[in-house]
Design a protein around this motif. Structure first.
Motif, PDB file in Angstrom:
ATOM      1  N   THR A 145       0.864  -1.176   0.000  1.00 17.20           N
ATOM      2  CA  THR A 145       0.000   0.000   0.000  1.00 17.20           C
ATOM      3  C   THR A 145       0.906   1.233   0.000  1.00 17.20           C
ATOM      4  O   THR A 145       2.130   1.116   0.070  1.00 17.20           O
ATOM      5  N   THR A 146       0.308   2.399  -0.096  1.00 17.30           N
ATOM      6  CA  THR A 146       1.103   3.628  -0.100  1.00 17.30           C
ATOM      7  C   THR A 146       0.540   4.607   0.923  1.00 17.30           C
ATOM      8  O   THR A 146      -0.604   4.483   1.368  1.00 17.30           O
ATOM      9  N   LEU A 147       1.359   5.598   1.269  1.00 15.18           N
ATOM     10  CA  LEU A 147       0.977   6.598   2.258  1.00 15.18           C
ATOM     11  C   LEU A 147       0.477   7.884   1.623  1.00 15.18           C
ATOM     12  O   LEU A 147       0.284   8.878   2.318  1.00 15.18           O
ATOM     13  N   GLY A 148       0.275   7.878   0.309  1.00  9.19           N
ATOM     14  CA  GLY A 148      -0.294   9.054  -0.342  1.00  9.19           C
ATOM     15  C   GLY A 148       0.739  10.118  -0.656  1.00  9.19           C
ATOM     16  O   GLY A 148       1.949   9.949  -0.472  1.00  9.19           O
ATOM     17  N   ARG A 149       0.239  11.258  -1.140  1.00 11.10           N
ATOM     18  CA  ARG A 149       1.105  12.355  -1.560  1.00 11.10           C
ATOM     19  C   ARG A 149       2.002  12.800  -0.407  1.00 11.10           C
ATOM     20  O   ARG A 149       1.549  12.984   0.717  1.00 11.10           O
ATOM     21  N   GLY A 150       3.293  12.974  -0.729  1.00  6.18           N
ATOM     22  CA  GLY A 150       4.236  13.357   0.322  1.00  6.18           C
ATOM     23  C   GLY A 150       4.547  12.221   1.276  1.00  6.18           C
ATOM     24  O   GLY A 150       5.017  12.449   2.391  1.00  6.18           O
ATOM     25  N   GLY A 151       4.307  10.988   0.828  1.00  6.12           N
ATOM     26  CA  GLY A 151       4.427   9.841   1.718  1.00  6.12           C
ATOM     27  C   GLY A 151       5.814   9.601   2.278  1.00  6.12           C
ATOM     28  O   GLY A 151       5.952   9.052   3.369  1.00  6.12           O
ATOM     29  N   SER A 152       6.859  10.001   1.562  1.00  9.50           N
ATOM     30  CA  SER A 152       8.211   9.800   2.090  1.00  9.50           C
ATOM     31  C   SER A 152       8.467  10.704   3.295  1.00  9.50           C
ATOM     32  O   SER A 152       9.117  10.292   4.263  1.00  9.50           O
ATOM     33  N   ASP A 153       7.960  11.932   3.246  1.00  8.06           N
ATOM     34  CA  ASP A 153       8.050  12.809   4.422  1.00  8.06           C
ATOM     35  C   ASP A 153       7.317  12.179   5.599  1.00  8.06           C
ATOM     36  O   ASP A 153       7.790  12.185   6.739  1.00  8.06           O
ATOM     37  N   THR A 154       6.127  11.642   5.303  1.00  8.62           N
ATOM     38  CA  THR A 154       5.332  11.011   6.354  1.00  8.62           C
ATOM     39  C   THR A 154       6.076   9.824   6.950  1.00  8.62           C
ATOM     40  O   THR A 154       6.110   9.638   8.175  1.00  8.62           O
ATOM     41  N   THR A 155       6.678   9.003   6.086  1.00  3.51           N
ATOM     42  CA  THR A 155       7.467   7.870   6.561  1.00  3.51           C
ATOM     43  C   THR A 155       8.531   8.332   7.544  1.00  3.51           C
ATOM     44  O   THR A 155       8.699   7.754   8.630  1.00  3.51           O
ATOM     45  N   ALA A 156       9.257   9.376   7.175  1.00  2.00           N
ATOM     46  CA  ALA A 156      10.392   9.823   7.986  1.00  2.00           C
ATOM     47  C   ALA A 156       9.957  10.353   9.347  1.00  2.00           C
ATOM     48  O   ALA A 156      10.515   9.970  10.384  1.00  2.00           O
ATOM     49  N   VAL A 157       8.960  11.230   9.364  1.00  2.00           N
ATOM     50  CA  VAL A 157       8.560  11.831  10.642  1.00  2.00           C
ATOM     51  C   VAL A 157       7.832  10.811  11.504  1.00  2.00           C
ATOM     52  O   VAL A 157       7.999  10.772  12.726  1.00  2.00           O
ATOM     53  N   MET A 158       7.033   9.961  10.884  1.00  4.79           N
ATOM     54  CA  MET A 158       6.364   8.899  11.640  1.00  4.79           C
ATOM     55  C   MET A 158       7.382   7.998  12.323  1.00  4.79           C
ATOM     56  O   MET A 158       7.297   7.719  13.531  1.00  4.79           O
ATOM     57  N   LEU A 159       8.368   7.516  11.552  1.00  8.81           N
ATOM     58  CA  LEU A 159       9.371   6.629  12.131  1.00  8.81           C
ATOM     59  C   LEU A 159      10.238   7.366  13.153  1.00  8.81           C
ATOM     60  O   LEU A 159      10.625   6.781  14.170  1.00  8.81           O
ATOM     61  N   GLY A 160      10.521   8.637  12.885  1.00  9.11           N
ATOM     62  CA  GLY A 160      11.255   9.417  13.880  1.00  9.11           C
ATOM     63  C   GLY A 160      10.510   9.455  15.205  1.00  9.11           C
ATOM     64  O   GLY A 160      11.110   9.332  16.282  1.00  9.11           O
ATOM     65  N   ASN A 161       9.201   9.606  15.127  1.00 11.20           N
ATOM     66  CA  ASN A 161       8.361   9.603  16.323  1.00 11.20           C
ATOM     67  C   ASN A 161       8.404   8.239  17.009  1.00 11.20           C
ATOM     68  O   ASN A 161       8.688   8.136  18.208  1.00 11.20           O
ATOM     69  N   TYR A 162       8.153   7.177  16.249  1.00  6.66           N
ATOM     70  CA  TYR A 162       8.028   5.850  16.842  1.00  6.66           C
ATOM     71  C   TYR A 162       9.371   5.255  17.257  1.00  6.66           C
ATOM     72  O   TYR A 162       9.416   4.356  18.104  1.00  6.66           O
ATOM     73  N   MET A 163      10.468   5.749  16.654  1.00  4.86           N
ATOM     74  CA  MET A 163      11.798   5.261  17.038  1.00  4.86           C
ATOM     75  C   MET A 163      12.401   6.061  18.185  1.00  4.86           C
ATOM     76  O   MET A 163      13.531   5.815  18.577  1.00  4.86           O
ATOM     77  N   ALA A 164      11.649   7.064  18.669  1.00  5.82           N
ATOM     78  CA  ALA A 164      12.169   7.956  19.710  1.00  5.82           C
ATOM     79  C   ALA A 164      13.450   8.642  19.238  1.00  5.82           C
ATOM     80  O   ALA A 164      14.432   8.760  19.988  1.00  5.82           O
ATOM     81  N   ALA A 165      13.446   9.082  17.989  1.00  6.74           N
ATOM     82  CA  ALA A 165      14.605   9.798  17.438  1.00  6.74           C
ATOM     83  C   ALA A 165      14.695  11.186  18.053  1.00  6.74           C
ATOM     84  O   ALA A 165      13.706  11.741  18.543  1.00  6.74           O
ATOM     85  N   ASP A 166      15.885  11.735  18.018  1.00 12.77           N
ATOM     86  CA  ASP A 166      16.077  13.109  18.482  1.00 12.77           C
ATOM     87  C   ASP A 166      15.744  14.108  17.396  1.00 12.77           C
ATOM     88  O   ASP A 166      15.266  15.213  17.684  1.00 12.77           O
ATOM     89  N   GLU A 167      15.999  13.719  16.127  1.00 14.18           N
ATOM     90  CA  GLU A 167      15.799  14.670  15.044  1.00 14.18           C
ATOM     91  C   GLU A 167      15.477  13.946  13.746  1.00 14.18           C
ATOM     92  O   GLU A 167      15.984  12.854  13.485  1.00 14.18           O
TER      93      GLU A 167
END
Length: 393
Positions: A145-167
């Motif tokens: 499936t896909t995350l829609g328009r701008g999905g790569s940005d969504t992938t990055a910030v979502m994973l940053g959130n769920y991975m407890a990233a600093d930035e």
């Protein structure tokens, strides 16, 4: 520090740019940081794949075909990192360690995705750099499936959130957020800091910096920064995006009045809004908000300023041959519904107005922005309207 770096299509458009991306990742790893990478399809690849589908493809087939752009990018970048002595692995739908899972409605399964992202973070702690396809997801049956328009940005910030990233660092083809489109206006310069609300409003109105859907995953503790791919440094520069969205339903405490100025085809007359607004400003009257129709402009002001506002606007009406009349209505309240996910949901305005209509609450006006809906009702109905909307949201 734990970093999620997203490289857009222009940032990995050819071999030279892939090498530059790999150099910046390697430098961050060698400086002691944990890094995960999200990669878009190499510049233009997705459009080419879509254009070459000269047949009626199913949604499943379309997703499989367009995924080839991202699948190629992660392999290229993973290879470039390995050539620099960096332990890297590519992640794509279908692999056991793929993190982003969607449910039967196409929405991200938060619990499963968070757990898988945490597993991914563990491998980062062991020195591995995951190179993850942006834009793509996989449902519980293994279908892409896909995350829609701008999905790569969504992938990055979502994973940053769920991975407890600093930035999260968004590497793209713009110098961060600019004061204006440098292709249109002269003297456009980089904005060092911008709030998430400001950027979301700009994004919904055409600014292609960070996808609005990505910003809903940003928290106050998660830094997000936008840098140009030519900068070559993941650790400095660009524009910092600050804050996080807050879901809020509030009632303005002060009673408002609405003043409507009528005139023939006002919308087609340049400068009318400016002249009327300037008249109120010169009188020291603050405008809460305004709305317009083809033949009218309405200003909402504090009730205590209403009479003076009506007087000064009447003077302007008399002087201006385009305008015909001004009228005043007092006893108005405004209830605002605001939230990061508001505009991502279809029927958002109807979800706000529907409960009020069902209870026969008269709506004077509705003013929307990218992140909020303001509903103007009778002052006597304000508490009931607030209670109804709180029950819904």
């Amino acid at each position: 520090m734990r970093i999620v770096a997203k490289f857009g299509g222009t940032s990995v458009a050819d071999g030279d740019r892939i090498n530059r991306a790999a150099d910046s990742i390697a430098a961050a790893v060698e400086a002691g940081h944990e890094v995960a990478v999200v990669v878009s399809a190499m510049g233009g690849t997705t459009d080419v794949l879509l254009d070459e589908m000269k047949f009626d493809a199913t949604e499943a087939d379309r997703a499989e075909i367009v995924s080839m752009g991202e699948r190629t990018s992660v392999r290229m970048l993973k290879g470039a990192l390995e050539a620099r002595g960096i332990d890297a692995e590519f992640l794509e739908p279908g692999r056991d360690n793929w993190p982003i899972i969607t449910d039967e409605y196409g929405e991200v399964d938060v619990d499963v995705t968070r757990a898988r992202a945490e597993d991914c973070a563990e491998s980062m702690a062991n020195g591995v750099v995951p190179v993850i396809t942006g834009f793509l997801a996989e449902d519980h049956d293994g279908t892409i499936t896909t995350l829609g328009r701008g999905g790569s940005d969504t992938t990055a910030v979502m994973l940053g959130n769920y991975m407890a990233a600093d930035e999260v660092v968004i590497v793209t083809d713009v110098e961060g957020v600019m004061t204006g489109d440098p292709n249109v206006v002269e003297g456009a310069r980089n904005v060092g800091e911008i709030t998430v609300d400001e950027l979301r409003n700009l994004s919904f109105r055409g600014a292609e910096v960070v996808a609005p859907s990505a910003l809903t995953y940003k928290t106050g503790d998660l830094e997000v920064r936008v840098v140009h791919h030519q900068h070559g440094d993941l650790l400095t520069g660009g524009t910092n995006i600050e804050g996080e969205f807050e879901n809020l339903i509030d009632l303005q405490e002060r009673e408002l009045a609405c003043i409507t100025v009528a005139g023939r085809s006002i919308r087609n007359q340049p400068g009318v809004l400016s002249r009327l607004s300037a008249t109120l400003s010169e009188a020291g009257i603050n405008v809460e908000t305004n709305s317009s129709g083809l033949d009218s402009i309405t200003f909402y002001v504090d009730c205590e300023d209403a009479k003076e506002a009506e007087t000064v606007l009447h003077e302007r009406v008399v002087e201006d041959e385009i305008l015909s009349s001004v009228t005043l209505e007092e006893g108005i309240a405004v209830v605002r519904v605001a939230g990061g996910e508001l505009q991502d949901k279809s029927g958002a305005v109807n979800n706000v107005l529907g409960p009020l209509a069902e209870e026969h609450i008269y709506i004077h006006d509705v003013v929307t922005s990218a992140t909020s809906i303001s509903v103007f009702v009778d002052w006597e109905e304000r508490e009931r309207a607030l209670e109804l909307l709180r029950d819904v949201f």
